[in-house]
Design a protein around this motif. Sequence first.
Motif: not given
Length: 54
Positions: A5-9
């Motif tokens: 949930a901490e990462a964005e693509r």
Amino acid sequence: MVKGAEAERLLVRLPRDVKTWLESEASYNGASQNSEIIRSIRARMQKQPERVAG
């Protein structure tokens, strides 16, 4: 490393010379290309004073 949930693509299109440089730097540093991109952006973030929105 950021996961879940901490990462964005983000899909990024790079000029060929930038991609070649990125591959070379990642290989030299024993890192992933993603890690090299993050390292480069964070280095730039540290050099730039924080901006106030508005």
